[in-house]
Design a protein around this motif. Structure first.
Motif, short mmCIF file in Angstrom:
data_model
loop_
_atom_site.label_atom_id
_atom_site.label_comp_id
_atom_site.label_asym_id
_atom_site.label_seq_id
_atom_site.Cartn_x
_atom_site.Cartn_y
_atom_site.Cartn_z
N UNK A 251 -11.10 -8.53 -15.16
CA UNK A 251 -10.91 -7.64 -14.01
C UNK A 251 -9.51 -7.79 -13.43
N UNK A 252 -9.07 -9.04 -13.25
CA UNK A 252 -7.75 -9.27 -12.65
C UNK A 252 -6.63 -8.79 -13.56
N UNK A 253 -6.74 -9.08 -14.83
CA UNK A 253 -5.71 -8.65 -15.78
C UNK A 253 -5.66 -7.14 -15.90
N UNK A 254 -6.83 -6.54 -15.98
CA UNK A 254 -6.91 -5.08 -16.11
C UNK A 254 -6.37 -4.39 -14.85
N UNK A 255 -6.69 -4.93 -13.68
CA UNK A 255 -6.22 -4.35 -12.43
C UNK A 255 -4.70 -4.33 -12.38
N UNK A 256 -4.08 -5.45 -12.74
CA UNK A 256 -2.62 -5.51 -12.75
C UNK A 256 -2.02 -4.52 -13.71
N UNK A 257 -2.64 -4.37 -14.89
CA UNK A 257 -2.12 -3.46 -15.90
C UNK A 257 -2.26 -2.00 -15.46
N UNK A 258 -3.38 -1.67 -14.84
CA UNK A 258 -3.60 -0.30 -14.36
C UNK A 258 -2.56 0.08 -13.30
N UNK A 259 -2.36 -0.81 -12.34
CA UNK A 259 -1.40 -0.51 -11.27
C UNK A 259 0.01 -0.37 -11.85
N UNK A 260 0.39 -1.28 -12.75
CA UNK A 260 1.72 -1.20 -13.35
C UNK A 260 1.90 0.09 -14.13
N UNK A 261 0.86 0.49 -14.86
CA UNK A 261 0.95 1.72 -15.65
C UNK A 261 1.08 2.94 -14.74
N UNK A 262 0.33 2.97 -13.66
CA UNK A 262 0.41 4.09 -12.73
C UNK A 262 1.79 4.15 -12.07
N UNK A 263 2.31 2.98 -11.66
CA UNK A 263 3.62 2.94 -11.02
C UNK A 263 4.73 3.36 -11.99
#
Length: 454
Positions: free
Chosen positions: A53-65
């Motif tokens: 969850x933590x790793x995926x959350x960071x990746x999602x936010x980075x991808x969106x940004x």
């Protein structure tokens, strides 16, 4: 990617890193529904693990940004969908409010990009957020709190704010709880904007057409607050507002009439004011269908009254005569007492604007009205009181002294007409202070006047 394989594997840092990397590689490769669903299933199953969850959350936010920086729409909807899965299929929202805030901020930018795409994508985007808000009330409250605290600005996320407004307004109780937040955003964004206010007015027209019940009050605040000549926008705004002036809901009628008054007060162009009156007159005449219910006609005549708040000017005299003549003809054709009272109020407001409007036909009209039954007689007396506020008009109604004195006498002898007697006495006093002959007439009956005034 195989769900059975994941079920038997222990989530390690290495496995999570590989899995997240593989998921994001599919973002720009898989374009069929079956493959995308398979990826979503893997994400949903893996979100049960905190490390993923933590790793995926960071990746999602980075991808969106990253997508926001390059302003690319490719993959935006998929990223939005994944971010919603993160919020709904894991404990992410309970871990850290700051983390949720960062996700919401990134989503706001993504929604802007998606809403520029096809109807299908726009509809899908709206659907996933409405589903998120309805299925997860706590998350909805977090978004509203983010909105309240200004953590995503209007300019950066107007489309997400619009979705929140649309979802909130679907429930009266829900909207009442957060209405002040949206009004505050509106005031700060519009009234404190550096752009000229007239850049906002065309948008106000569109908003009134789309959701009048939501924005009536806000548009009224805008028009009241700006120091701008509204002549240019009078007809366009009025054409939208008039449907609300005759709406069954009283609150809408009140809000719409406030806008009509503001348009009148802030329109310096005589042609604009006349055009607004003609627009109202046309609706009363049936241009948009017969006004079957009394509240519809009452609303429209109230609109005519609100137009009387127009700025002073030489042009006003001729317009007053036109409007008063129109109102008198409407009164004669009207059968409902409530509507007749609304017409009388409009007559009073307009006649008080110019002494020239108090012509023999208006005086005769009022003289006949003083013989009407109680409710309408009282309406005519109130009309006279308003007209008398214009000192130049008082002399023109002095011929009504006889009937008015008679009403004063009747009020003295009959308790049920005491109020009429008081109204009449107030008008008589106005006439007496202006007309010497009238004062002499009253002197003969001073005892009667004394007793009534007591």
């Amino acid at each position: 990617m195989s769900s059975p394989l994941l079920a038997n594997a222990e989530m390690t840092v290495e496995l999570v890193s590989m899995l997240v990397d593989t998921i994001f590689r599919t973002l720009f490769i898989y374009d069929d529904r079956r493959s995308r669903k398979a990826v979503d299933d893997v994400i949903i199953k893996s979100l049960n693990e905190v490390i993923f969850m933590k790793s995926f959350a960071g990746a999602v936010v980075q991808a969106m940004e990253k997508q926001l920086k390059v302003q690319s729409h490719v993959g935006c909807y998929r990223l939005l969908n994944w971010s919603v899965l993160l919020l709904t299929k894991s404990q992410f929202s309970s871990v850290s409010k700051n983390a949720v805030s960062r996700v919401a901020s990134a989503q706001a930018g993504m929604v802007n990009l998606v809403m520029q795409r096809s109807f299908r994508e726009r509809r899908a985007c709206r659907r996933i957020f409405f589903h998120l808000f309805s299925q997860s009330p706590d998350i909805y409250k977090i978004y509203i709190e983010e909105l309240k605290n200004g953590r995503f600005a209007y300019k950066e996320g107007p489309e997400l704010i619009r979705l929140l407004l649309e979802f909130s307004s679907a429930s009266t109780s829900r909207f009442e709880q957060c209405k002040s937040i949206f009004v505050d955003i509106y005031l700060k964004t519009v009234l404190n904007a550096r752009e000229k206010p007239n850049a906002v007015l065309p948008s106000s027209v569109k908003m009134l057409k789309r959701n009048p019940e939501i924005v009536l009050e806000a548009v009224g605040v805008l028009l009241e607050s700006v120091s701008l000549d509204l002549s240019k926008y009078g007809i366009e705004l009025l054409s939208v507002v008039l449907s609300q002036v005759r709406h069954a809901d009283e609150g809408r009628r009140v809000g719409a009439l406030a806008i009509v008054r503001c348009l009148s007060q802030k329109s310096s162009n005589p042609d604009a004011l006349e055009a607004m009156f003609n627009a109202v007159k046309a609706v009363i005449g049936g241009s948009e269908g017969r006004l079957q219910f009394p509240y519809q006609r009452t609303g429209m005549f109230n609109a005519v009254q609100e137009l009387s708040h127009a700025p002073d000017g030489k042009f006003l005299n001729s317009l007053v005569l036109t409007i008063c003549s129109f109102l008198l003809s409407c009164y004669k054709d009207e059968g409902n007492e409530e509507v007749k009272l609304a017409i009388l109020s409009a007559v009073a407001s307009w006649a008080a604007r110019s002494a020239d409007s108090v012509q023999p036909d208006l005086v005769s009209f009022i003289a006949a009205g003083l013989k009407e039954k109680e409710i309408l007689r009282r309406g005519h007396l109130r009309c006279l009181q308003v007209i008398c506020k214009n000192a130049d008009a008082v002399l023109q109604i002095s011929s009504l002294l006889g009937p008015l004195v008679q009403l004063v006498k009747t009020g003295f002898t009959k308790a049920v007409q005491r109020l009429d007697g008081v109204y009449a006495l107030l008008v008589v006093a106005k006439i007496a202070s202006t007309d010497i002959k009238a004062e002499e007439t009253l002197a003969k009956g001073k005892d009667m006047v004394f007793h009534i005034s007591k």
